[in-house]
Design an enzyme around this catalytic site. Structure first.
Site, PDB file in Angstrom:
ATOM      1  N   GLU A 145      29.621  35.453  61.925  1.00 51.41           N
ATOM      2  CA  GLU A 145      30.033  34.667  63.095  1.00 51.41           C
ATOM      3  C   GLU A 145      31.101  35.411  63.891  1.00 51.41           C
ATOM      4  O   GLU A 145      31.098  35.394  65.116  1.00 51.41           O
ATOM      5  CB  GLU A 145      30.532  33.286  62.676  1.00 51.41           C
TER       6      GLU A 145
ATOM      7  N   GLU B 117      28.782  30.415  66.088  1.00 47.57           N
ATOM      8  CA  GLU B 117      29.733  31.377  66.652  1.00 47.57           C
ATOM      9  C   GLU B 117      30.385  30.943  67.959  1.00 47.57           C
ATOM     10  O   GLU B 117      30.833  31.802  68.728  1.00 47.57           O
ATOM     11  CB  GLU B 117      28.986  32.698  66.890  1.00 47.57           C
ATOM     12  N   ASN B 118      30.480  29.646  68.276  1.00 42.06           N
ATOM     13  CA  ASN B 118      31.117  29.181  69.509  1.00 42.06           C
ATOM     14  C   ASN B 118      32.351  30.023  69.840  1.00 42.06           C
ATOM     15  O   ASN B 118      33.143  30.331  68.954  1.00 42.06           O
ATOM     16  CB  ASN B 118      31.553  27.728  69.347  1.00 42.06           C
TER      17      ASN B 118
HETATM   18  N1  TRP Z   1      23.815  31.049  65.881  1.00 42.00           N
HETATM   19  C1  TRP Z   1      23.991  30.569  64.539  1.00 42.00           C
HETATM   20  C2  TRP Z   1      24.110  31.823  63.684  1.00 42.00           C
HETATM   21  O1  TRP Z   1      25.146  32.355  63.535  1.00 42.00           O
HETATM   22  C3  TRP Z   1      22.838  29.736  64.069  1.00 42.00           C
HETATM   23  C4  TRP Z   1      22.929  28.267  64.230  1.00 42.00           C
HETATM   24  C5  TRP Z   1      23.995  27.494  63.966  1.00 42.00           C
HETATM   25  C6  TRP Z   1      21.896  27.372  64.592  1.00 42.00           C
HETATM   26  N2  TRP Z   1      23.662  26.196  64.168  1.00 42.00           N
HETATM   27  C7  TRP Z   1      22.413  26.086  64.552  1.00 42.00           C
HETATM   28  C8  TRP Z   1      20.588  27.532  64.950  1.00 42.00           C
HETATM   29  C9  TRP Z   1      21.657  24.979  64.859  1.00 42.00           C
HETATM   30  C10 TRP Z   1      19.820  26.431  65.261  1.00 42.00           C
HETATM   31  C11 TRP Z   1      20.346  25.160  65.216  1.00 42.00           C
HETATM   32  O2  TRP Z   1      23.185  32.381  63.234  1.00 42.00           O
HETATM   33 ZN    ZN Z   2      23.950  34.455  64.006  1.00 37.26          ZN
END
Ligand code: TRP
Ligand code: ZN
Length: 865
Positions: free
Chosen positions: A305, A271-272
């Protein structure tokens, strides 16, 4: 370079209670990337300010970095800094300084897919949770928020597209065929939400106008030939934006929203801020290559996201122990979105099935942890079904107990209070309490206690007094590090139905079981009542009730809550199968009659019928037993399938014909029909009918969509008929150039129940299209095999050895992805002594391997404990 770990020295344990606020803050950050796949130069200019009165140095996290230059307030420094392991320590005299560092990294050598890496010739980043420190020395923790400006330079032909967070504030050409772009993100954010992309991609461009009139440019970036496959994702994005405004009052806050799809990705998507990066499997969809399940995956992950922009980005997490604050909440939000878009009943059934398949076993095993964990060695290991899916159930219980209005008021208060800051799970609960006036003191136990609670429900009827008494008793099982548990508030939606009339006695009640035990009196109950409990799966618990096969069959036909109807059928099937395994005797009659009723009920839609007809998985049957006997479970389940197929053969053939769609459509009706069609095909096949394999091959060959083709392929992959080989070869020839579809080719074979599946899996691991470097491909073979209970647990331990061998190889490349493959081996306590010993031996062999990553070390050592 890997952060290697010797088998002897366990990595340090990070504890939630040790949280300390940051020593230094970093209000402004400027980054410069001279991008090149082999050698990328990164420079960081950080404005740092001392946070409180202390004399501690500035610690900048690094991971495998060597400082090429360190400057303080513009002055090169030779000895004001030192390395502390991977980190850079700098003594700073004043309270505010500008610190600059330079490093060089190699994206194309980055096989961990964390930090800056190459995928399909393009460059992209993945920073959550601790990938940023692999690019430049930084205060890499989620409670340090900065404003970013970013300058990127790259070869213009190779990387015509340069993206980062926020708005593009400058761009232009440079000498030597290079160009640059500058991006500015006005919203302060932690490092884990940073992203950049340098790529040769094309965009599906669209727009959305927010409810306050802000125009937003939407772009989904993919390789040019895939552009036609981005329509579904784009539609889902716009629907998500509108839904978040309508249901949560949350608007998008920038002029641009970019999504980039890449083929190599450790997770689903990320979700950047304003630059989501996706595993391409959650963006690309067209009828020829994507199943209906894939389509749903795309819209669910796009929504997830997007929703993070508020639940995660505008309000982020103080530390990684609070991960469920953003993930549990966001999963609940994406589940609600999907329920609103289509069939809420079917969505709930699917979500509960996933919870039971992935989270219940985790909660019952050596890796059990509360949704807010107390400690970790490697935080990447805590992106779990517990944090995500049980986390979502806990938010859902708040929604159920407070009701939609108070829940919404709590969300509004939470967003208003914590916007622009890093918050905790406690902050969320306090906002809910303050907005609703409801005391959630005991509810907080759901955040701190692991383990799936069990609720015993006993209903007695007193015909003379026309009364019924329901007794509820809860127990929360011990889990590692938590031998004693307290009772938790468990919201249970309950109804009683008259056995003869088939009607509900009164309005459904919401009973919150607060203590260990409670009794509920129902009056005016003249006829014998049948209990419907945990309707809609209002709490993530296991219900033990002594309802008979007849009562369950009754509910499967009469309950007015669709989830409860499904649940009654499942329970009936589970009871039948567990009974068959433990006694060797099976009475399939009640299941067959209940299935016949549902299958021929004209009031039910195909999608719901399809869900209800699915037999519980072999793994789920195993979860109900003290000692899992994979062979006996398989035999019992196949016997039931054979009987259901044979005795209802006419009904299955009718259902098959009825749901024969002649042209592809994405409507809920058409999706339901496809679902039921392949399920019916499976039962026709199970009946042993002579023409079955021919019908399957015809469906496989004539399909105008991947759902039907893959459905038939799955049925054939389980069979010993010669048509199976025809399908395997044809599928490969048709899709050999499409990575996402080839994943299905691998996984379908690895899920097969044929006796030669392990031989085939070993052969496929030497196939030229197999690679350990791509997480999707790895999971499609190794992940699928270890989820195939019969095959993975083949006596002799060949499945265990295969998994451990693969895992050790992958650990050298991509520890995060390797670590996610460990849990199936950790289930050894649930198996007979022979299998348990073999599983433990593989875990021990891994633990004894020098140079194990801390990711795998944590999973393996905890699995053995
Ligand atoms: N935050 C991401 C989500 O939407 C999860 C995620 C993406 C992630 N890439 C990652 C977690 C790499 C650990 C490592 O849920
Ligand atoms: Zn998430």
């Amino acid at each position: 370079m890997l952060d290697a770990q010797s088998a002897a020295a366990a990595p340090p344990v990070i504890r939630r209670e040790d949280y300390r606020k940051p020593d230094w803050l970093m209000p402004d950050v400027h980054l410069e990337f001279r991008l090149d796949p082999a050698r990328t130069q990164v420079a960081g200019r950080l404005k740092v300010t001392r946070n409180g009165a202390h004399g501690r140095p500035l610690r900048l996290n690094g991971d495998g970095l060597t400082p090429l230059a360190v400057l303080i307030d513009g002055e090169p420094q030779a000895d004001a800094w030192r390395m502390d392991g991977p980190d850079l320590l700098i003594d700073l005299p004043g309270d505010a300084h500008v610190v600059e560092t330079r490093v060089e990294i190699s994206p194309e050598a980055n096989s961990q897919l964390m930090g800056l890496y190459a995928s399909g010739g393009n460059l992209c980043t993945q920073c959550e949770p601790e990938g940023f420190r692999r690019m430049i020395f930084f205060i890499d923790r989620p409670d340090v928020l900065s404003r970013y400006t970013v300058r990127m330079e790259a070869d213009k032909t190779r990387f015509p597209v340069l993206l980062s967070n926020g708005d593009r504030t400058a761009s232009g050409d440079l000498d030597g065929g290079r160009h640059f772009a500058e991006w500015t993100d006005p919203f302060p954010k932690p490092s884990y939400l940073f992203a950049l992309v340098a790529a040769d991609l094309a965009a599906n461009v669209d727009s959305f106008t927010t409810k306050s009139g802000r125009p937003v440019k939407l772009a989904i970036w993919v390789v040019e030939k895939d552009l036609p496959k981005t329509e579904h994702a784009m539609a889902a994005l716009k629907a998500s934006m509108a839904w978040d405004e309508k249901v949560y009052g949350r608007e998008y806050d920038l002029g641009e929203f970019n999504i980039v799809a890449v083929a190599d990705f450790n997770f689903g998507a990320m979700e950047n801020k304003s630059l989501n990066i996706f595993n391409s499997r959650y963006i690309l969809a067209d009828p020829e290559t994507a199943t209906d399940i894939d389509y749903d995956g795309v819209s669910g992950v796009v929504a997830h996201e997007y929703f993070h922009n508020w639940s995660g980005n505008r309000v982020t997490c103080r530390d990684w122990f609070q991960l469920s604050l953003k993930e549990g909440f966001t999963v609940f939000r994406d589940q609600s979105f999907t329920a609103d878009q289509g069939s809420a009943a079917v969505k709930r059934i699917e979500d509960v099935r996933l919870l039971r398949a992935a989270q219940f076993p985790e909660d019952a095993g050596p890796l059990a942890h509360p949704i807010r964990p107390e400690s970790y060695m490697e935080v990447s290991n805590f992106y779990t079904a517990t944090v995500y899916n049980k986390g979502a159930e806990i938010i859902r219980m708040l929604h159920t107990m407070l009701g939609p209005q108070k829940f919404r008021a709590g969300c509004d208060l939470y967003f208003a209070r914590h916007d622009g800051t890093a918050a905790t799970c406690e902050d969320f609960v306090v906002a809910m309490e303050d907005a609703s006036g409801v005391d959630l003191t005991r509810f907080r136990l759901w955040y701190s206690q692991a383990g799936t609670p069990r609720v015993r429900a006993a209903l007695s009827h007193e015909p003379a007094g026309a009364r019924a008494l329901l007794t509820l008793e809860q127990t929360v099982p011990p889990t590692p590090g938590q031998p004693e548990k307290q009772p938790m508030p468990i919201p249970l939606r309950i109804a009683l139905f008259g056995e003869r009339s088939g009607r509900a006695f009164e309005e459904e009640r919401l009973v919150v079981l607060e203590d260990e035990r409670c009794e509920i009196l129902f009056e005016g109950i003249a006829e014998r009542p049948v209990l419907s409990i945990n309707r809609g799966f209002s709490a993530p618990v296991i219900i033990d009730s002594d309802r008979s096969a007849a009562d369950l069959a009754f509910l499967s036909a009469h309950d007015d809550d669709p989830f409860a109807r499904y649940e009654a059928m499942q329970q009936l099937m589970v009871d039948t199968l567990v009974g068959a395994v433990s006694t060797g005797q099976a009475d399939h009659g009640p299941v067959i009659e209940a299935v016949r009723n549902t299958l021929t009920d004209p009031k039910l839609d195909s999608a719901f019928i399809g869900e209800t007809m699915l037999l519980p998985s072999e793994a789920f049957i195993g979860d109900q037993m003290a000692v899992v006997d994979p062979v006996a479970i398989h035999r019992a389940r196949e016997a039931l399938r054979r009987d259901l197929g044979g005795q209802l053969e006419g009904e299955w053939r009718d259902a098959y014909e009825r749901s024969r769609a002649n042209r592809f459509e994405l409507s809920p009706q058409a999706k339901g029909a496809r679902r039921l069609r392949t399920i019916a095909l499976g039962f026709i096949m199970a009946s042993g009918a002579e023409d079955a394999a021919g019908i399957a091959l015809r469906q496989f060959e004539e399909a105008d969509n991947m759902t039907d083709r893959q459905g038939a392929f799955g049925v054939l992959a389980n069979s010993l008929a010669p048509e199976r080989d025809v399908a395997i070869a044809a599928f490969y020839d048709r899709f050999r150039d499409n990575g996402l579809v080839l994943d299905k080719w691998f996984s379908t074979q690895a899920f097969s129940i044929r006796p030669d599946t392990l031989d085939r899996v070993e052969e496929l691991s030497r196939h030229p299209d197999f690679t350990l470097a791509n997480p999707n491909r790895l999971r499609s073979l190794v992940g699928a095999m270890s989820g195939n209970q019969l095959v993975f647990h083949e006596a002799g331990g060949r499945g265990y050895r295969f998994l451990a061998d693969m895992l050790l190889k992958v650990d050298g490349l991509n520890p995060q992805t390797a670590a996610k493959l460990v849990p199936p081996l950790g289930r050894w306590r649930r198996f007979d002594e022979g299998r348990a010993a073999l599983m433990k031996a593989e875990l021990q062999r891994m633990l004894d391997t020098p140079g194990l990553s801390k990711d795998v070390f944590e999973q393996v050592s905890k699995s053995l404990a």
